[in-house]
Motif scaffolding. Sequence first.
Motif, PDB file in Angstrom:
ATOM      1  N   THR A  30      -5.623   3.763 -38.615  1.00 15.56           N
ATOM      2  CA  THR A  30      -4.546   4.048 -39.567  1.00 15.56           C
ATOM      3  C   THR A  30      -4.393   2.941 -40.610  1.00 15.56           C
ATOM      4  OG1 THR A  30      -3.399   5.316 -37.871  1.00 15.56           O
ATOM      5  CG2 THR A  30      -2.094   4.625 -39.762  1.00 15.56           C
ATOM      6  N   ALA A  31      -4.448   1.701 -40.187  1.00 18.08           N
ATOM      7  CA  ALA A  31      -4.274   0.587 -41.128  1.00 18.08           C
ATOM      8  C   ALA A  31      -5.401   0.570 -42.164  1.00 18.08           C
ATOM      9  CB  ALA A  31      -4.223  -0.739 -40.381  1.00 18.08           C
ATOM     10  N   THR A  32      -6.614   0.809 -41.719  1.00 15.75           N
ATOM     11  CA  THR A  32      -7.747   0.830 -42.644  1.00 15.75           C
ATOM     12  C   THR A  32      -7.642   2.026 -43.591  1.00 15.75           C
ATOM     13  OG1 THR A  32      -9.132  -0.297 -41.036  1.00 15.75           O
ATOM     14  CG2 THR A  32     -10.266   0.846 -42.825  1.00 15.75           C
ATOM     15  N   THR A  33      -7.219   3.161 -43.069  1.00 18.03           N
ATOM     16  CA  THR A  33      -7.016   4.335 -43.912  1.00 18.03           C
ATOM     17  C   THR A  33      -6.001   4.035 -45.005  1.00 18.03           C
ATOM     18  OG1 THR A  33      -7.579   5.860 -42.130  1.00 18.03           O
ATOM     19  CG2 THR A  33      -6.264   6.753 -43.928  1.00 18.03           C
ATOM     20  N   THR A  34      -4.905   3.395 -44.629  1.00 14.09           N
ATOM     21  CA  THR A  34      -3.874   3.019 -45.605  1.00 14.09           C
ATOM     22  C   THR A  34      -4.445   2.063 -46.651  1.00 14.09           C
ATOM     23  OG1 THR A  34      -2.118   3.358 -43.990  1.00 14.09           O
ATOM     24  CG2 THR A  34      -1.595   1.958 -45.885  1.00 14.09           C
ATOM     25  N   GLU A  35      -5.230   1.090 -46.227  1.00 19.15           N
ATOM     26  CA  GLU A  35      -5.851   0.151 -47.164  1.00 19.15           C
ATOM     27  C   GLU A  35      -6.793   0.872 -48.128  1.00 19.15           C
ATOM     28  OE1 GLU A  35      -7.731  -2.925 -44.880  1.00 19.15           O
ATOM     29  OE2 GLU A  35      -5.862  -3.496 -43.915  1.00 19.15           O
TER      30      GLU A  35
ATOM     31  N   GLU B  83      -6.676   4.081 -48.993  1.00 19.99           N
ATOM     32  CA  GLU B  83      -5.873   4.907 -49.894  1.00 19.99           C
ATOM     33  C   GLU B  83      -5.195   4.064 -50.966  1.00 19.99           C
ATOM     34  OE1 GLU B  83      -4.915   8.402 -46.621  1.00 19.99           O
ATOM     35  OE2 GLU B  83      -3.420   6.834 -46.984  1.00 19.99           O
ATOM     36  N   ALA B  84      -4.710   2.894 -50.597  1.00 20.47           N
ATOM     37  CA  ALA B  84      -4.093   1.995 -51.579  1.00 20.47           C
ATOM     38  C   ALA B  84      -5.114   1.536 -52.607  1.00 20.47           C
ATOM     39  CB  ALA B  84      -3.463   0.795 -50.877  1.00 20.47           C
ATOM     40  N   ALA B  85      -6.314   1.228 -52.170  1.00 17.30           N
ATOM     41  CA  ALA B  85      -7.373   0.809 -53.089  1.00 17.30           C
ATOM     42  C   ALA B  85      -7.731   1.942 -54.054  1.00 17.30           C
ATOM     43  CB  ALA B  85      -8.605   0.352 -52.316  1.00 17.30           C
ATOM     44  N   VAL B  86      -7.763   3.167 -53.541  1.00 22.03           N
ATOM     45  CA  VAL B  86      -8.061   4.320 -54.394  1.00 22.03           C
ATOM     46  C   VAL B  86      -6.956   4.507 -55.424  1.00 22.03           C
ATOM     47  CG1 VAL B  86      -8.303   6.844 -54.405  1.00 22.03           C
ATOM     48  CG2 VAL B  86      -9.531   5.475 -52.712  1.00 22.03           C
ATOM     49  N   PHE B  87      -5.700   4.346 -55.018  1.00 17.74           N
ATOM     50  CA  PHE B  87      -4.585   4.459 -55.950  1.00 17.74           C
ATOM     51  C   PHE B  87      -4.714   3.412 -57.058  1.00 17.74           C
ATOM     52  CE2 PHE B  87      -0.382   3.081 -57.372  1.00 17.74           C
ATOM     53  CZ  PHE B  87       0.098   4.265 -57.923  1.00 17.74           C
ATOM     54  N   ARG B  88      -5.001   2.164 -56.668  1.00 18.78           N
ATOM     55  CA  ARG B  88      -5.146   1.103 -57.678  1.00 18.78           C
ATOM     56  C   ARG B  88      -6.290   1.425 -58.629  1.00 18.78           C
ATOM     57  NH1 ARG B  88      -3.890  -1.966 -53.071  1.00 18.78           N
ATOM     58  NH2 ARG B  88      -6.084  -2.393 -52.674  1.00 18.78           N
ATOM     59  N   ARG B  89      -7.361   1.965 -58.094  1.00 17.19           N
ATOM     60  CA  ARG B  89      -8.509   2.329 -58.928  1.00 17.19           C
ATOM     61  C   ARG B  89      -8.160   3.479 -59.880  1.00 17.19           C
ATOM     62  NH1 ARG B  89     -14.510   3.155 -56.348  1.00 17.19           N
ATOM     63  NH2 ARG B  89     -15.608   3.438 -58.301  1.00 17.19           N
ATOM     64  N   LEU B  90      -7.429   4.467 -59.393  1.00 11.90           N
ATOM     65  CA  LEU B  90      -6.991   5.574 -60.240  1.00 11.90           C
ATOM     66  C   LEU B  90      -6.092   5.071 -61.364  1.00 11.90           C
ATOM     67  CD1 LEU B  90      -6.610   8.565 -60.982  1.00 11.90           C
ATOM     68  CD2 LEU B  90      -4.804   8.661 -59.234  1.00 11.90           C
ATOM     69  N   VAL B  91      -5.139   4.216 -61.029  1.00  9.40           N
ATOM     70  CA  VAL B  91      -4.233   3.666 -62.037  1.00  9.40           C
ATOM     71  C   VAL B  91      -5.026   2.858 -63.071  1.00  9.40           C
ATOM     72  CG1 VAL B  91      -2.358   2.002 -62.404  1.00  9.40           C
ATOM     73  CG2 VAL B  91      -2.160   3.747 -60.618  1.00  9.40           C
ATOM     74  N   ALA B  92      -5.950   2.040 -62.642  1.00 11.23           N
ATOM     75  CA  ALA B  92      -6.771   1.260 -63.579  1.00 11.23           C
ATOM     76  C   ALA B  92      -7.578   2.181 -64.481  1.00 11.23           C
ATOM     77  CB  ALA B  92      -7.701   0.314 -62.813  1.00 11.23           C
ATOM     78  N   HIS B  93      -8.112   3.237 -63.910  1.00 12.50           N
ATOM     79  CA  HIS B  93      -8.888   4.205 -64.698  1.00 12.50           C
ATOM     80  C   HIS B  93      -8.005   4.866 -65.756  1.00 12.50           C
ATOM     81  CE1 HIS B  93     -12.040   7.116 -65.529  1.00 12.50           C
ATOM     82  NE2 HIS B  93     -11.111   8.057 -65.467  1.00 12.50           N
ATOM     83  N   LEU B  94      -6.814   5.294 -65.361  1.00  7.97           N
ATOM     84  CA  LEU B  94      -5.913   5.934 -66.319  1.00  7.97           C
ATOM     85  C   LEU B  94      -5.428   4.962 -67.395  1.00  7.97           C
ATOM     86  CD1 LEU B  94      -3.853   8.218 -63.929  1.00  7.97           C
ATOM     87  CD2 LEU B  94      -5.596   8.926 -65.592  1.00  7.97           C
ATOM     88  N   ARG B  95      -5.229   3.714 -67.028  1.00 11.05           N
ATOM     89  CA  ARG B  95      -4.852   2.707 -68.035  1.00 11.05           C
ATOM     90  C   ARG B  95      -5.961   2.541 -69.069  1.00 11.05           C
ATOM     91  NH1 ARG B  95      -2.352  -2.376 -64.619  1.00 11.05           N
ATOM     92  NH2 ARG B  95      -0.443  -1.335 -63.909  1.00 11.05           N
ATOM     93  N   ALA B  96      -7.196   2.571 -68.613  1.00 18.57           N
ATOM     94  CA  ALA B  96      -8.339   2.397 -69.518  1.00 18.57           C
ATOM     95  C   ALA B  96      -8.571   3.625 -70.392  1.00 18.57           C
ATOM     96  CB  ALA B  96      -9.604   2.080 -68.718  1.00 18.57           C
TER      97      ALA B  96
END
Length: 100
Positions: free
Chosen positions: A5-10, A12-25
């Motif tokens: 579960t902890a790794t899954t959360t990590e 998912e959080a990394a994917v969210f950060r990547r999505l946000v960075a992509h949308l910012r760009a």
Amino acid sequence: MTIDTATTTELEAAVFRRLVAHLRAREDVQNIDLMTMAGFCRNCLSNWLKDEADARGLELSKDESREHVYGMPYEDWKRRQPEATPEQQAAFAKAQAEPH
């Protein structure tokens, strides 16, 4: 493979950060286009972020959550974006009318 579960959360959080960075760009992609094609936009992401903070009793204003997603104050983002064209508005209206 089983992921804890902890790794899954990590992940998912990394994917969210990547999505946000992509949308910012990709400032060239307007929110109305995202809503028409995907049914969510940057505002949705910022609202979801605020909802999750609220659910955990954390203080996060709407402006703060938007700035987190946009990478700048929302008012600055809005000033940089062109108005939606009649074609974009029509496509959005059509997409909203279709059953999901």
